[in-house]
Design an enzyme around this catalytic site. Structure first.
Site, PDB file in Angstrom:
ATOM      1  N   ARG A   1      24.044  43.310  47.408  1.00 51.05           N
ATOM      2  CA  ARG A   1      24.835  44.457  47.855  1.00 51.05           C
ATOM      3  C   ARG A   1      24.709  44.547  49.361  1.00 51.05           C
ATOM      4  O   ARG A   1      23.981  43.791  49.975  1.00 51.05           O
ATOM      5  CB  ARG A   1      24.326  45.755  47.208  1.00 51.05           C
ATOM      6  CG  ARG A   1      24.944  46.025  45.846  1.00 51.05           C
ATOM      7  CD  ARG A   1      25.030  47.525  45.560  1.00 51.05           C
ATOM      8  NE  ARG A   1      25.961  48.192  46.453  1.00 51.05           N
ATOM      9  CZ  ARG A   1      26.026  49.513  46.607  1.00 51.05           C
ATOM     10  NH1 ARG A   1      25.198  50.300  45.951  1.00 51.05           N
ATOM     11  NH2 ARG A   1      26.902  50.067  47.430  1.00 51.05           N
TER      12      ARG A   1
ATOM     13  N   LYS B   1      41.485  48.208  46.111  1.00 50.21           N
ATOM     14  CA  LYS B   1      40.706  47.744  44.956  1.00 50.21           C
ATOM     15  C   LYS B   1      39.582  48.716  44.589  1.00 50.21           C
ATOM     16  O   LYS B   1      39.038  48.634  43.494  1.00 50.21           O
ATOM     17  CB  LYS B   1      40.173  46.324  45.170  1.00 50.21           C
ATOM     18  CG  LYS B   1      39.130  46.138  46.245  1.00 50.21           C
ATOM     19  CD  LYS B   1      38.731  44.657  46.311  1.00 50.21           C
ATOM     20  CE  LYS B   1      37.940  44.290  47.543  1.00 50.21           C
ATOM     21  NZ  LYS B   1      36.635  44.932  47.668  1.00 50.21           N
ATOM     22  N   ASP B   2      39.265  49.655  45.494  1.00 52.33           N
ATOM     23  CA  ASP B   2      38.238  50.673  45.177  1.00 52.33           C
ATOM     24  C   ASP B   2      38.803  51.861  44.397  1.00 52.33           C
ATOM     25  O   ASP B   2      38.050  52.674  43.875  1.00 52.33           O
ATOM     26  CB  ASP B   2      37.597  51.217  46.464  1.00 52.33           C
ATOM     27  CG  ASP B   2      36.766  50.173  47.199  1.00 52.33           C
ATOM     28  OD1 ASP B   2      36.327  49.203  46.552  1.00 52.33           O
ATOM     29  OD2 ASP B   2      36.564  50.336  48.421  1.00 52.33           O
TER      30      ASP B   2
ATOM     31  N   THR C   1      24.994  42.643  56.451  1.00 46.92           N
ATOM     32  CA  THR C   1      23.848  42.415  55.564  1.00 46.92           C
ATOM     33  C   THR C   1      24.050  41.142  54.754  1.00 46.92           C
ATOM     34  O   THR C   1      23.147  40.301  54.642  1.00 46.92           O
ATOM     35  CB  THR C   1      23.678  43.612  54.596  1.00 46.92           C
ATOM     36  OG1 THR C   1      23.534  44.800  55.366  1.00 46.92           O
ATOM     37  CG2 THR C   1      22.460  43.425  53.710  1.00 46.92           C
ATOM     38  N   ARG C   2      25.250  40.986  54.201  1.00 41.34           N
ATOM     39  CA  ARG C   2      25.505  39.843  53.318  1.00 41.34           C
ATOM     40  C   ARG C   2      25.470  38.523  54.073  1.00 41.34           C
ATOM     41  O   ARG C   2      24.838  37.562  53.639  1.00 41.34           O
ATOM     42  CB  ARG C   2      26.842  40.044  52.601  1.00 41.34           C
ATOM     43  CG  ARG C   2      26.798  41.219  51.640  1.00 41.34           C
ATOM     44  CD  ARG C   2      28.101  41.444  50.905  1.00 41.34           C
ATOM     45  NE  ARG C   2      28.034  42.691  50.138  1.00 41.34           N
ATOM     46  CZ  ARG C   2      28.582  42.859  48.940  1.00 41.34           C
ATOM     47  NH1 ARG C   2      29.248  41.898  48.374  1.00 41.34           N
ATOM     48  NH2 ARG C   2      28.466  44.017  48.316  1.00 41.34           N
TER      49      ARG C   2
ATOM     50  N   CYS D   1      35.348  48.548  37.540  1.00 37.30           N
ATOM     51  CA  CYS D   1      35.257  47.447  38.490  1.00 37.30           C
ATOM     52  C   CYS D   1      34.011  46.626  38.228  1.00 37.30           C
ATOM     53  O   CYS D   1      33.772  45.622  38.866  1.00 37.30           O
ATOM     54  CB  CYS D   1      35.293  47.933  39.936  1.00 37.30           C
ATOM     55  SG  CYS D   1      33.777  48.697  40.493  1.00 37.30           S
TER      56      CYS D   1
ATOM     57  N   ARG E   1      33.164  39.458  38.791  1.00 41.65           N
ATOM     58  CA  ARG E   1      34.415  38.690  38.754  1.00 41.65           C
ATOM     59  C   ARG E   1      34.257  37.361  39.507  1.00 41.65           C
ATOM     60  O   ARG E   1      34.664  36.306  39.028  1.00 41.65           O
ATOM     61  CB  ARG E   1      35.534  39.517  39.403  1.00 41.65           C
ATOM     62  CG  ARG E   1      36.813  38.742  39.700  1.00 41.65           C
ATOM     63  CD  ARG E   1      37.775  39.559  40.557  1.00 41.65           C
ATOM     64  NE  ARG E   1      37.222  39.898  41.866  1.00 41.65           N
ATOM     65  CZ  ARG E   1      37.215  39.076  42.910  1.00 41.65           C
ATOM     66  NH1 ARG E   1      37.716  37.860  42.815  1.00 41.65           N
ATOM     67  NH2 ARG E   1      36.698  39.465  44.065  1.00 41.65           N
ATOM     68  N   ARG E   2      33.672  37.439  40.703  1.00 39.92           N
ATOM     69  CA  ARG E   2      33.460  36.212  41.475  1.00 39.92           C
ATOM     70  C   ARG E   2      32.458  35.302  40.781  1.00 39.92           C
ATOM     71  O   ARG E   2      32.655  34.094  40.719  1.00 39.92           O
ATOM     72  CB  ARG E   2      32.965  36.559  42.887  1.00 39.92           C
ATOM     73  CG  ARG E   2      34.045  37.185  43.756  1.00 39.92           C
ATOM     74  CD  ARG E   2      33.492  37.662  45.095  1.00 39.92           C
ATOM     75  NE  ARG E   2      34.559  38.202  45.937  1.00 39.92           N
ATOM     76  CZ  ARG E   2      34.406  39.196  46.806  1.00 39.92           C
ATOM     77  NH1 ARG E   2      33.216  39.771  46.943  1.00 39.92           N
ATOM     78  NH2 ARG E   2      35.418  39.612  47.529  1.00 39.92           N
TER      79      ARG E   2
END
Length: 319
Positions: free
Chosen positions: A151, A81-82, A156-157, A244, A129-130
């Site tokens: 980010r 997807k990148d 981290t998330r 993206c 998108r999410r």
């Protein structure tokens, strides 16, 4: 005399190292050669800017591709997807292995599912998108959530939730699975609720197009169904002219009658980040047998989506 080791270029993140390690083992099996990981820092890894602002697609890929072209590594592994939708002529997409779980997942405090989130829950994601689809889903089910742009790597998330700064974060199942952290998921979001990013859950193995022997060897790891599906999804993305940063979701799956795969269904969605407007369409056709057939499946759906107003929703993309 042992054969010379193949050099695999990889990003340095824990996730990239985990998925590259798995590919290294598989490549070693099919080639009989040892594989060593070469860590490469990409601009997307070092920049703290918003992905949309630093050029969106390609920020994690460019440095790996440059190392390939310079001959510093023999092949590279990317999250599919990148990858930008246009393939450079001097590089071959030698293999797209069997895809992992495509779904997005929730990691929420107190083991909460998405439906159990309290009113006004703060949900973190770096993906428009999410955001578009979660906000639309919440709206249609009488929930109020606040999506918060974040980010950072997986640690981290998830750390924002553990620290109490966010009620939940949304991540890709595939990444957590490859890192051995799938048990931290509190809810799997069905594709009917949130369509994944084009190519989500799939890896791309790339090498120099001129190295025919390596292209053939890596090709042993290719899964034709996964390749057809992600080709259709990425063709849709390209035809919508979306970077993206644009809120595009796409998913192609195979429709089987018993054990016999009959058709491929491609679903696409594009929407405003607040979820107030979504264009959601699908098309079904014979399973593509060639690259061109898979491409045309994506293009045809894109044309229908544009006719339904998708173009007007793409204005949020960073130029």
């Amino acid at each position: 005399m042992s054969e010379q080791a193949l050099r695999l270029g990889t990003r340095r993140s824990k996730l990239a190292m985990a998925q590259s390690g798995q590919v290294a083992e598989a490549v070693s099996r099919v080639t009989g050669r040892p594989v060593e990981l070469v860590e490469i820092t990409t601009y997307g890894d070092t920049s703290r800017e918003n992905l949309a602002q630093i050029g969106g697609t390609g920020v994690f890929v460019t440095a790996l591709r440059e190392a390939l072209v310079r001959g510093e590594v023999d092949f590279a592994v990317h999250s599919l997807k990148d990858l930008p939708t246009a393939q450079p002529e001097d590089l071959a997409l030698a293999a797209v292995p069997v895809r992992e779980d495509v779904r997005d997942v929730l990691v929420a405090r107190d083991g909460l599912t998405f439906a159990e989130l309290p009113d006004g829950a703060r949900v973190g994601t770096g993906s428009s998108r999410r955001m578009a689809q979660l906000n639309a889903y919440a709206r249609s089910h009488g929930m109020t959530i606040e999506t918060v742009a974040i980010r950072g790597n997986v640690d981290t998330r998830i750390g924002y939730v553990r620290a109490g700064e966010l009620d939940a974060v949304v991540l890709a199942a595939a990444g957590l699975s490859r890192m051995g952290r799938i048990d931290e998921v509190t809810d799997f979001l069905p594709v009917d609720t949130v369509l994944p990013a084009p190519g989500q859950g799939a890896l791309a193995i790339e090498c120099a197009a001129a190295d025919a022997d390596l292209v053939a060897a890596l090709g042993e790891l290719d899964d034709p169904f996964t390749r057809a599906a992600v080709t259709a999804e990425r063709s849709l993305l390209a035809a919508l002219e979306a970077g993206c940063s644009a809120p595009v979701g796409a998913f192609a799956d195979l429709l089987a009658d018993g054990q016999i795969v009959k058709e491929m269904r491609l679903r696409g969605v594009v929407g405003t980040t607040d979820g107030s407007t979504l264009v959601h369409l699908s098309t079904t056709g014979p399973v593509p047998e060639t690259h061109d057939q898979a491409m045309s499946l994506g293009r045809e759906l894109a044309v229908e989506m544009l006719a339904k107003g998708a173009a007007g929703l793409m204005g949020e993309r960073a130029l």
